[in-house]
Design a protein around this motif. Structure first.
Motif, PDB file in Angstrom:
ATOM      1  N   UNK A 211       0.805  -1.137  -0.119  1.00  4.71           N
ATOM      2  CA  UNK A 211      -0.104   0.018   0.039  1.00  4.71           C
ATOM      3  C   UNK A 211       0.911   1.206  -0.172  1.00  4.71           C
ATOM      4  N   UNK A 212       0.768   2.096  -1.034  1.00  7.82           N
ATOM      5  CA  UNK A 212       1.386   3.224  -0.947  1.00  7.82           C
ATOM      6  C   UNK A 212       0.536   4.471  -1.099  1.00  7.82           C
ATOM      7  N   UNK A 213       0.592   5.548  -0.047  1.00  5.42           N
ATOM      8  CA  UNK A 213      -0.427   6.432  -0.116  1.00  5.42           C
ATOM      9  C   UNK A 213      -0.062   7.848  -0.667  1.00  5.42           C
ATOM     10  N   UNK A 214      -0.346   8.269  -1.618  1.00 10.75           N
ATOM     11  CA  UNK A 214      -0.087   9.748  -2.337  1.00 10.75           C
ATOM     12  C   UNK A 214      -0.755  10.956  -1.887  1.00 10.75           C
ATOM     13  N   UNK A 215      -1.896  10.620  -1.443  1.00  9.94           N
ATOM     14  CA  UNK A 215      -2.618  11.975  -0.663  1.00  9.94           C
ATOM     15  C   UNK A 215      -3.529  11.356   0.287  1.00  9.94           C
ATOM     16  N   UNK A 216      -3.738  12.356   1.287  1.00 13.45           N
ATOM     17  CA  UNK A 216      -4.644  11.902   2.419  1.00 13.45           C
ATOM     18  C   UNK A 216      -4.258  10.810   3.153  1.00 13.45           C
ATOM     19  N   UNK A 217      -5.009   9.664   3.550  1.00 18.12           N
ATOM     20  CA  UNK A 217      -4.509   8.666   4.497  1.00 18.12           C
ATOM     21  C   UNK A 217      -5.278   7.337   4.102  1.00 18.12           C
ATOM     22  N   UNK A 218      -5.012   6.497   4.636  1.00 17.46           N
ATOM     23  CA  UNK A 218      -5.259   4.988   4.421  1.00 17.46           C
ATOM     24  C   UNK A 218      -5.260   4.160   5.774  1.00 17.46           C
ATOM     25  N   UNK A 219      -6.342   3.725   6.346  1.00 16.07           N
ATOM     26  CA  UNK A 219      -6.300   2.838   7.514  1.00 16.07           C
ATOM     27  C   UNK A 219      -6.302   1.317   7.086  1.00 16.07           C
ATOM     28  N   UNK A 220      -5.336   0.530   7.509  1.00 16.35           N
ATOM     29  CA  UNK A 220      -4.980  -0.808   7.235  1.00 16.35           C
ATOM     30  C   UNK A 220      -5.553  -1.723   8.209  1.00 16.35           C
ATOM     31  N   UNK A 221      -6.247  -2.676   7.927  1.00 13.50           N
ATOM     32  CA  UNK A 221      -6.610  -3.569   9.009  1.00 13.50           C
ATOM     33  C   UNK A 221      -6.416  -5.024   8.433  1.00 13.50           C
ATOM     34  N   UNK A 222      -5.593  -5.838   9.292  1.00 14.78           N
ATOM     35  CA  UNK A 222      -5.386  -7.200   8.882  1.00 14.78           C
ATOM     36  C   UNK A 222      -6.522  -7.821   9.036  1.00 14.78           C
ATOM     37  N   UNK A 223      -6.298  -9.001   8.234  1.00 13.61           N
ATOM     38  CA  UNK A 223      -7.777 -10.047   8.171  1.00 13.61           C
ATOM     39  C   UNK A 223      -7.912 -10.499   9.808  1.00 13.61           C
ATOM     40  N   UNK A 224      -6.946 -10.953  10.163  1.00 10.71           N
ATOM     41  CA  UNK A 224      -7.030 -12.038  11.451  1.00 10.71           C
ATOM     42  C   UNK A 224      -7.759 -10.889  12.683  1.00 10.71           C
ATOM     43  N   UNK A 225      -8.758 -11.444  13.529  1.00 10.66           N
ATOM     44  CA  UNK A 225      -9.167 -10.429  14.375  1.00 10.66           C
ATOM     45  C   UNK A 225      -8.166 -10.398  15.494  1.00 10.66           C
ATOM     46  N   UNK A 226      -8.297  -9.324  15.961  1.00  9.60           N
ATOM     47  CA  UNK A 226      -7.348  -8.948  17.243  1.00  9.60           C
ATOM     48  C   UNK A 226      -6.244  -8.235  16.612  1.00  9.60           C
ATOM     49  N   UNK A 227      -6.052  -8.091  15.559  1.00  8.38           N
ATOM     50  CA  UNK A 227      -4.851  -7.330  14.944  1.00  8.38           C
ATOM     51  C   UNK A 227      -5.064  -5.482  14.957  1.00  8.38           C
ATOM     52  N   UNK A 228      -4.404  -4.889  15.182  1.00 15.54           N
ATOM     53  CA  UNK A 228      -4.470  -3.539  15.352  1.00 15.54           C
ATOM     54  C   UNK A 228      -4.635  -2.746  14.190  1.00 15.54           C
ATOM     55  N   UNK A 229      -5.389  -1.881  13.660  1.00 16.38           N
ATOM     56  CA  UNK A 229      -5.263  -1.041  12.506  1.00 16.38           C
ATOM     57  C   UNK A 229      -4.011  -0.167  12.469  1.00 16.38           C
ATOM     58  N   UNK A 230      -3.689   0.145  11.196  1.00 16.14           N
ATOM     59  CA  UNK A 230      -2.636   1.135  11.093  1.00 16.14           C
ATOM     60  C   UNK A 230      -2.822   2.152  10.172  1.00 16.14           C
ATOM     61  N   UNK A 231      -2.630   3.539  10.319  1.00 18.81           N
ATOM     62  CA  UNK A 231      -2.853   4.653   9.468  1.00 18.81           C
ATOM     63  C   UNK A 231      -1.523   4.973   8.744  1.00 18.81           C
ATOM     64  N   UNK A 232      -1.834   4.918   7.438  1.00 22.00           N
ATOM     65  CA  UNK A 232      -0.818   5.477   6.645  1.00 22.00           C
ATOM     66  C   UNK A 232      -1.095   6.806   6.039  1.00 22.00           C
ATOM     67  N   UNK A 233      -0.216   7.739   6.312  1.00 21.57           N
ATOM     68  CA  UNK A 233      -0.366   9.251   5.693  1.00 21.57           C
ATOM     69  C   UNK A 233       0.399   9.424   4.465  1.00 21.57           C
ATOM     70  N   UNK A 234      -0.073  10.495   3.720  1.00 20.72           N
ATOM     71  CA  UNK A 234       0.450  10.926   2.728  1.00 20.72           C
ATOM     72  C   UNK A 234       1.991  10.729   2.642  1.00 20.72           C
TER      73      UNK A 234
END
Length: 336
Positions: A211-234
């Motif tokens: 995943x590569x963020x060019x503008x704005x932001x993207x929240x990444x959530x792994x498939x497995x339950x219990x995994x913490x989301x990660x937010x990527x910024x531009x």
């Protein structure tokens, strides 16, 4: 289709032989395969085939892979189907080389081809190898599909969902005309990516999603339950796995150059370059281990990869060997 077996007393190769198959052995196995399957081989032809088969374990391994592929002939590319036996000589030679390429690539290349074909035909939108395609979705969001990409799009009253089965996409989100606004989510086998007013790229690579963020932001959530989301910024990029996300890195220069039909590389291993360029080219593009570690920098047009290959000897001490249009190998300069 009847199977052809070694004569009594000859050792048969194991069903899942791991013996490496050379290009020469693959070509010879393919030639014998088409000759014998034609049904008009003479007794002398069959005796010569038996001699060839017994001469080298690599020959036996190549032959048994050819038979295993023949067992799945209904799923082979049309150019390799048995109809090739009745084609003119030039087309038959092309079929022989195509089968040989599959023998060298198998099992990874063969399984990748099967997955690509099956996923592609069932998808809502897809691109062929070397093709790129632009889409405008119902909400005005814009997508660009990279080579050999397959996606499904599902919009309902609660969610705007884009599911990437394979390949890569560039996403330019638009404001949702529906009130209240529905989240836009890109799903891959490794997890879900929620767009936060953004422009970004997504690429499914084996067991990871890049995943590569060019503008704005993207929240990444792994498939497995219990995994913490990660937010990527531009200006950031990361790999998403089913159970976690990799460390966040600075966005690579020209990360979206493929959207403009350009492959931009900087100090890239030739083996990695061949793998990347090969995504845009039908057939098999291989790199000899002897030149795999050579380094390459530059910008290369993706819409026609043959001129790119032909330019490599001017940039590096390599020779480009064309077994056929669909089977190309990069070898040391002076080799053949």
């Amino acid at each position: 289709m009847s199977a052809l077996h070694p004569a009594p007393g000859q050792a048969a190769a194991p069903a899942a032989s791991t013996t490496p198959i050379s290009e020469q052995a693959a070509l010879q196995a393919a030639e014998w395969f088409f000759l014998l399957q034609a049904g008009d081989a003479s007794a002398q032809d069959r005796a010569r085939w038996q001699q060839w088969l017994a001469a080298d374990p690599v020959h036996a391994a190549a032959w048994h892979k050819a038979e295993r592929l023949a067992g799945q002939m209904a799923q082979l590319p049309p150019s390799l189907a048995m109809a090739a036996l009745d084609r003119p000589a030039a087309q038959r030679r092309q079929a022989i080389r195509g089968l040989a390429a599959l023998l060298v690539a198998a099992p990874v290349g063969w399984m990748a081809w099967r997955h690509s074909e099956q996923a592609g035909w069932l998808a809502d939108y897809r691109t062929a190898t070397g093709e790129q395609r632009a889409l405008v979705l119902a909400d005005g969001s814009q997508l660009q599909l990279d080579t050999a990409t397959a996606i499904d799009v599902r919009y309902d009253s609660a969610l705007r969902l884009i599911r990437v089965q394979q390949g890569a996409i560039h996403v330019q989100t638009a404001a949702d005309p529906v009130v209240p606004a529905r989240p836009l989510v890109v799903a891959t086998p490794q997890g879900r990516l929620r767009a936060l007013g953004t422009r970004f790229t997504v690429r499914v690579q084996g067991d990871a999603t890049a995943v590569a963020v060019l503008e704005g932001a993207v929240e990444m959530q792994p498939t497995q339950t219990g995994s913490s989301p990660v937010v990527l910024q531009a200006g950031q990029q990361a790999q998403l796995h089913a159970d976690s996300a990799s460390a966040i890195e600075a966005l690579a220069p020209q990360a979206d150059s493929w959207t403009r039909g350009v492959l931009h590389v900087r100090n890239m291993r030739l083996a990695d370059f061949a793998a990347e360029l090969g995504r845009y080219r039908s057939g098999l593009l291989r790199c000899d281990p002897a030149v795999a570690e050579l380094r390459l920098s530059g910008s290369f047009q993706l819409r026609d990869t043959t001129p790119v290959l032909d330019s490599l000897p001017d940039l590096l001490p390599v020779h480009v060997v064309y077994r056929s249009r669909y089977w190309v190998t990069l070898v040391p300069a002076g080799a053949s």
